[in-house]
Design a protein around this motif. Structure first.
Motif, mmCIF file in Angstrom:
data_model
loop_
_atom_site.group_PDB
_atom_site.id
_atom_site.type_symbol
_atom_site.label_atom_id
_atom_site.label_comp_id
_atom_site.label_asym_id
_atom_site.label_seq_id
_atom_site.Cartn_x
_atom_site.Cartn_y
_atom_site.Cartn_z
ATOM 1 N N GLU A 325 0.750 -1.162 -0.233
ATOM 2 C CA GLU A 325 -0.038 -0.081 0.131
ATOM 3 C C GLU A 325 0.978 1.334 -0.108
ATOM 4 O O GLU A 325 0.560 2.168 -0.619
ATOM 5 C CB GLU A 325 -1.010 -0.099 1.282
ATOM 6 N N LYS A 326 2.042 1.263 0.679
ATOM 7 C CA LYS A 326 2.710 2.229 0.819
ATOM 8 C C LYS A 326 3.722 2.410 -0.614
ATOM 9 O O LYS A 326 3.634 3.994 -1.102
ATOM 10 C CB LYS A 326 3.884 2.194 1.846
ATOM 11 N N VAL A 327 3.836 1.532 -1.412
ATOM 12 C CA VAL A 327 4.426 1.584 -2.636
ATOM 13 C C VAL A 327 3.695 2.234 -3.485
ATOM 14 O O VAL A 327 3.726 3.305 -4.476
ATOM 15 C CB VAL A 327 4.767 0.400 -3.011
ATOM 16 N N GLN A 328 2.200 1.888 -3.527
ATOM 17 C CA GLN A 328 1.268 2.345 -4.472
ATOM 18 C C GLN A 328 1.003 3.699 -3.991
ATOM 19 O O GLN A 328 0.750 4.469 -5.145
ATOM 20 C CB GLN A 328 0.130 1.511 -4.137
ATOM 21 N N LYS A 329 0.870 4.129 -2.598
ATOM 22 C CA LYS A 329 0.787 5.776 -2.579
ATOM 23 C C LYS A 329 1.884 6.291 -3.400
ATOM 24 O O LYS A 329 1.527 7.564 -3.809
ATOM 25 C CB LYS A 329 0.821 5.744 -1.015
ATOM 26 N N GLU A 330 3.116 6.081 -3.217
ATOM 27 C CA GLU A 330 4.346 6.861 -3.930
ATOM 28 C C GLU A 330 4.128 6.800 -5.104
ATOM 29 O O GLU A 330 4.342 7.873 -5.973
ATOM 30 C CB GLU A 330 5.524 6.006 -3.300
ATOM 31 N N LEU A 453 7.830 -4.018 -11.587
ATOM 32 C CA LEU A 453 7.279 -4.000 -10.297
ATOM 33 C C LEU A 453 6.368 -2.814 -10.174
ATOM 34 O O LEU A 453 5.349 -2.998 -9.647
ATOM 35 C CB LEU A 453 8.361 -4.251 -9.205
ATOM 36 N N THR A 454 7.000 -1.503 -10.678
ATOM 37 C CA THR A 454 6.178 -0.399 -10.360
ATOM 38 C C THR A 454 4.829 -0.564 -11.351
ATOM 39 O O THR A 454 3.749 -0.065 -10.783
ATOM 40 C CB THR A 454 6.985 0.888 -10.941
ATOM 41 N N THR A 455 4.934 -1.056 -12.523
ATOM 42 C CA THR A 455 3.808 -0.890 -13.454
ATOM 43 C C THR A 455 2.748 -1.800 -12.928
ATOM 44 O O THR A 455 1.574 -1.569 -13.209
ATOM 45 C CB THR A 455 4.269 -1.545 -14.827
ATOM 46 N N ILE A 456 3.223 -2.903 -12.199
ATOM 47 C CA ILE A 456 2.249 -4.161 -11.661
ATOM 48 C C ILE A 456 1.470 -3.474 -10.688
ATOM 49 O O ILE A 456 0.218 -3.487 -10.686
ATOM 50 C CB ILE A 456 3.089 -5.324 -11.197
ATOM 51 N N LEU A 457 2.313 -2.654 -9.776
ATOM 52 C CA LEU A 457 1.459 -2.150 -8.679
ATOM 53 C C LEU A 457 0.537 -0.642 -8.956
ATOM 54 O O LEU A 457 -0.196 -0.292 -8.378
ATOM 55 C CB LEU A 457 2.372 -1.889 -7.331
ATOM 56 N N GLN A 458 1.200 -0.218 -9.910
ATOM 57 C CA GLN A 458 0.396 0.873 -10.661
ATOM 58 C C GLN A 458 -1.027 0.567 -11.055
ATOM 59 O O GLN A 458 -2.042 1.283 -10.673
ATOM 60 C CB GLN A 458 1.040 1.619 -11.759
ATOM 61 N N ASN A 459 -1.085 -0.848 -11.575
ATOM 62 C CA ASN A 459 -2.222 -1.182 -12.094
ATOM 63 C C ASN A 459 -3.206 -2.111 -11.304
ATOM 64 O O ASN A 459 -4.387 -2.241 -11.549
ATOM 65 C CB ASN A 459 -1.988 -1.530 -13.600
ATOM 66 N N PHE A 460 -2.504 -2.832 -10.440
ATOM 67 C CA PHE A 460 -3.064 -3.782 -9.590
ATOM 68 C C PHE A 460 -2.759 -3.770 -8.163
ATOM 69 O O PHE A 460 -1.775 -3.475 -7.784
ATOM 70 C CB PHE A 460 -2.901 -5.261 -10.111
ATOM 71 N N THR A 461 -3.877 -4.103 -7.308
ATOM 72 C CA THR A 461 -3.523 -4.647 -6.020
ATOM 73 C C THR A 461 -3.362 -6.037 -6.104
ATOM 74 O O THR A 461 -4.243 -6.752 -6.316
ATOM 75 C CB THR A 461 -4.521 -4.210 -5.007
ATOM 76 N N LEU A 462 -2.247 -6.652 -5.345
ATOM 77 C CA LEU A 462 -2.334 -7.927 -5.474
ATOM 78 C C LEU A 462 -2.592 -8.602 -3.866
ATOM 79 O O LEU A 462 -2.574 -8.150 -3.039
ATOM 80 C CB LEU A 462 -0.540 -8.369 -5.481
ATOM 81 N N GLN A 488 -0.352 -19.081 -5.880
ATOM 82 C CA GLN A 488 -1.199 -18.266 -6.642
ATOM 83 C C GLN A 488 -1.751 -16.905 -6.184
ATOM 84 O O GLN A 488 -1.680 -16.996 -4.998
ATOM 85 C CB GLN A 488 -2.469 -19.076 -6.948
ATOM 86 N N MET A 489 -2.007 -15.930 -6.765
ATOM 87 C CA MET A 489 -2.630 -14.745 -6.318
ATOM 88 C C MET A 489 -4.013 -14.124 -6.943
ATOM 89 O O MET A 489 -3.944 -14.557 -8.222
ATOM 90 C CB MET A 489 -1.358 -13.708 -6.350
ATOM 91 N N PHE A 490 -4.438 -13.227 -6.568
ATOM 92 C CA PHE A 490 -5.422 -12.403 -7.180
ATOM 93 C C PHE A 490 -4.566 -10.984 -7.611
ATOM 94 O O PHE A 490 -3.803 -10.507 -6.805
ATOM 95 C CB PHE A 490 -6.613 -11.998 -6.272
ATOM 96 N N ALA A 491 -4.965 -10.496 -8.823
ATOM 97 C CA ALA A 491 -4.607 -9.314 -9.227
ATOM 98 C C ALA A 491 -5.667 -8.396 -9.565
ATOM 99 O O ALA A 491 -6.506 -8.708 -10.563
ATOM 100 C CB ALA A 491 -3.697 -9.214 -10.561
ATOM 101 N N VAL A 492 -6.286 -7.446 -8.419
ATOM 102 C CA VAL A 492 -7.429 -6.868 -8.587
ATOM 103 C C VAL A 492 -7.237 -5.343 -9.171
ATOM 104 O O VAL A 492 -6.204 -4.739 -8.675
ATOM 105 C CB VAL A 492 -7.942 -6.405 -6.992
ATOM 106 N N PRO A 493 -7.893 -5.033 -10.284
ATOM 107 C CA PRO A 493 -7.406 -3.747 -10.916
ATOM 108 C C PRO A 493 -7.861 -2.797 -9.964
ATOM 109 O O PRO A 493 -8.682 -2.621 -9.159
ATOM 110 C CB PRO A 493 -8.683 -3.734 -12.232
ATOM 111 N N ARG A 494 -6.891 -1.675 -9.996
ATOM 112 C CA ARG A 494 -7.051 -0.433 -9.205
ATOM 113 C C ARG A 494 -7.987 0.575 -9.748
ATOM 114 O O ARG A 494 -7.848 0.745 -11.097
ATOM 115 C CB ARG A 494 -5.717 0.159 -8.961
#
Length: 494
Positions: A325-330, A453-462, A488-494
Motif C-alpha cells: 500500500e505504501k508503494v502504491q501511494k508513492e 514491479l512499479t507498473t504491476i502495482l500501478q495497475n493492480f493490487t495483489l 497463486q494470487m489475485f490481481a485486482v484492478p485499481r
C-alpha cells in the motif's frame, strides 16, 4: 573367508584415511591452508552440510572457523569466504587474483568451459569484453531498452487483466515478460505469451534452475562421477540445455542468411561480424561454439534470475500488504495511474527503491554467488590458497549482516532508508556479486525490476488466497539459488 574380507575392508579404509589426512594436513610449498572441519575420505564434509540449507550451514561453520575456512565438497578442496570484509578484500580489493571461474561440475559438464559465464582465461576476457560492449551498443542502460521494457510491461498487464479476477500462478507470465527483453537484444524479437515453443523454453530454464538448487544438483556437484550413473532429475539438465541450444542454433542460421554486415541488429549479428573479422586469427575465441554457448548464457541468465526475483518479490508483498500500500501511494503521487513509469521516476521514489533493494537483499537469490577460483598460489590473510582452488563467497552472509541490516531475517524496507525518508545506499548490497565477475546484466536487471514491479502495482493490487500471516517466505529450495514456494494470487484492478 568372511573374517578375511572384513579385515581387508577395514585395512583399506584405514589406509585411505591415513593417506587422506596426510594429504590434507601437509604444509607443502603452499604453507598454511585455512582451517576447516574434519573431512572424511571421498565424501569430504558432506555430513556437515544440509543439502537444502547450504548457505546457512556455511555461515554457521564460519562462526567456528572464521571468515576464511576450507572444506571438501566431495573430494574437492574449496575455500569459503563469509562476511563483508573477507568478500570485499577478495573480490574487489584483489579482484585480479580471484577473477577465475571455479568448478561447478554440473555446469562444467554441459558448458565445457565455453561461453561467457563458465569460461576462463583469454576466452573469458575476449567474450566478456565483447558482450559488455555489444549490450551497451544495443541499449542496455539507454533509452531504447527502457522503451522496450515499458512496451513489455503493457503486454504483461494485458495478461494480468485477462485473468479477470481469478487466481493464477505468475511464474510463466513473469518469465515470458522478462525473457522478451533479453530476446530483443540477442534475437531482435519478442514472443507471444501463448507461443508453445517459447513456453517450453521457459519451462526448460525454470526446471534447470530448480534442479541446480535442489539436493540433486548439490549431490552432483559434490560427487560428479557417482551421480553420472545414478538415475535422477539431474540428468534433465543436459536435455534442457540441448533444447535451448537447438533453438539458439535455429536463430543463428536465420540471422546468417539475412545478415547485413554494415547494420547489425542484435547480439547474434554482432558476433557473426566479429567471427568474420577474426577469421584468420588463430587466437580468436569468436567461433560457432562460443556463439551458441554465449547466447544460451545470456538467454538463461537474462531470464531466470530477474523473473525469479520478481516472483519472490510479489510473494513478499502478498505477505506484507501494508508495504504494498505504501508503494502504491508513492506511485500515485509521483507517476499517477495513467502514464508509464520511467527510470527518471526512481530518484523521486525512495520508498519503492528501498522495497526493491530489500527484496533482493532479503531473498539473496544466488546465496553463494557463482564459484570463483584463484589464478595462482595466493597469500590471503595468514593463509596460502593454492592455485586453482575453488572459492565460494557467501553473498548471503553480506546481505544478511546483522550489523549493517538490523534483524536481517525480517523483510524491512527501512534497511535502505535514512531517518528523513531518503534512500540509503549500502556497500553491503551485493546481490549481483562484485569485482571482475560481477553480473554483466546488472544494469538491465535493475531497470527491469523497477519498471515491472512499479507498473504491476500501478495497475493492480495483489491479494493472496490465504491469510497473509500464513504465507511462508522461506525458500522452497536453497543451495545454488533460493527459490520461492509455489503460489497463486489475485490481481485486482485499481
Amino acid at each position: 573367508m568372511e573374517p578375511l574380507g572384513t579385515a581387508t575392508i577395514f585395512l583399506v579404509l584405514c589406509i585411505s584415511c591415513l593417506v587422506f589426512l596426510a594429504v590434507r594436513s601437509r604444509k607443502s610449498s603452499h604453507g598454511n591452508l585455512p582451517p576447516g572441519p574434519f573431512p572424511l575420505p571421498y565424501i569430504g564434509n558432506a555430513l556437515h552440510l544440509k543439502t537444502n540449507q547450504l548457505a546457512q550451514n556455511l555461515r554457521k561453520l564460519s562462526e567456528k572457523y572464521g571468515p576464511v575456512f576450507m572444506m571438501y565438497f566431495g573430494a574437492e578442496r574449496v575455500v569459503v569466504l563469509c562476511g563483508y570484509d573477507a568478500i570485499k578484500e577478495a573480490l574487489i580489493d584483489r579482484a585480479d587474483e580471484f577473477a577465475a571461474r571455479g568448478r561447478l561440475p554440473l555446469a562444467d559438464e554441459i558448458n565445457k568451459g565455453l561461453g561467457i559465464v563458465f569460461s576462463n582465461g583469454e576466452r573469458w576476457k575476449q567474450l566478456r569484453r565483447f558482450t559488455l560492449t555489444t549490450l551497451r551498443n544495443f541499449g542496455m542502460g539507454r533509452r531504447s531498452i527502457e522503451e522496450r521494457i515499458q512496451d513489455e510491461t503493457q503486454y504483461l498487464m494485458e495478461k494480468f487483466r485477462d485473468m479477470q479476477g481469478k487466481p493464477f500462478d505468475p511464474t510463466f507470465l513473469l518469465s515470458c515478460a522478462v525473457s522478451n527483453v533479453i530476446c530483443a537484444i540477442i534475437f531482435r524479437n519478442r514472443y507471444n505469451y501463448d507461443d508453445q515453443k517459447f513456453l517450453a523454453l521457459m519451462a526448460h530454464l525454470n526446471d534447470n534452475f530448480s534442479i541446480l538448487s535442489s539436493p540433486w544438483g548439490q549431490l552432483y556437484n559434490n560427487f560428479p562421477s557417482l551421480m553420472k550413473v545414478v538415475p535422477g532429475p539431474h540428468h534433465r539438465v543436459q536435455t534442457n540445455i540441448q533444447r535451448l541450444r537447438e533453438f539458439v542454433s535455429e536463430q543463428i542460421k536465420m540471422h546468417k542468411a539475412i545478415l547485413d554486415p554494415t547494420a547489425p541488429q542484435d547480439f547474434i549479428d554482432s558476433f557473426h561480424i566479429k567471427m568474420d573479422q577474426e577469421n584468420h586469427n588463430g587466437a580468436s575465441e569468436f567461433n560457432m561454439d562460443n556463439l551458441v554457448n554465449s547466447t544460451v548464457d545470456l538467454f538463461g541468465a537474462g531470464t531466470e534470475t530477474t523473473s525469479s526475483t520478481l516472483r519472490y518479490g510479489l510473494l513478499t508483498l502478498l505477505k506484507h500488504p501494508e508495504i504494498q500500500e505504501k508503494v502504491q501511494k508513492e506511485i500515485d503521487h509521483v507517476i499517477g495511474r495513467t502514464r508509464s513509469a520511467s527510470m527518471a521516476d526512481r530518484g523521486q521514489m525512495p520508498y519503492t527503491d528501498a522495497v526493491i533493494h530489500e527484496i533482493q537483499r532479503f531473498i539473496a537469490l544466488i546465496p553463494l554467488s557463482l564459484p570463483h577460483a584463484v589464478v595462482k598460489d595466493t597469500p590471503f590473510r595468514q593463509y596460502i590458497i593454492p592455485k586453482g582452488t575453488t572459492i565460494y563467497p557467501v553473498l548471503e552472509s553480506v546481505l544478511h549482516d546483522s550489523k549493517e541490516f538490523p534483524n536481517p531475517g525480517k523483510f524491512d524496507p527501512q534497511h535502505f532508508l535514512n531517518e528523513d525518508g531518503t534512500f540509503r545506499k549500502s556497500n553491503y548490497f551485493m546481490p549481483f556479486s562484485a569485482g571482475k565477475r560481477v553480473c554483466a546484466g546488472e544494469g538491465l536487471a535493475r531497470m527491469e525490476l523497477f519498471l515491472f514491479l512499479t507498473t504491476i502495482l500501478q495497475n493492480f493490487t495483489l491479494k493472496p488466497l490465504t491469510d497473509p500471516k500464513d504465507i511462508d517466505l522461506t525458500p522452497k529450495l536453497s543451495s545454488f539459488g533460493n527459490l520461492p514456494r509455489s503460489y497463486q494470487m489475485f490481481a485486482v484492478p485499481r
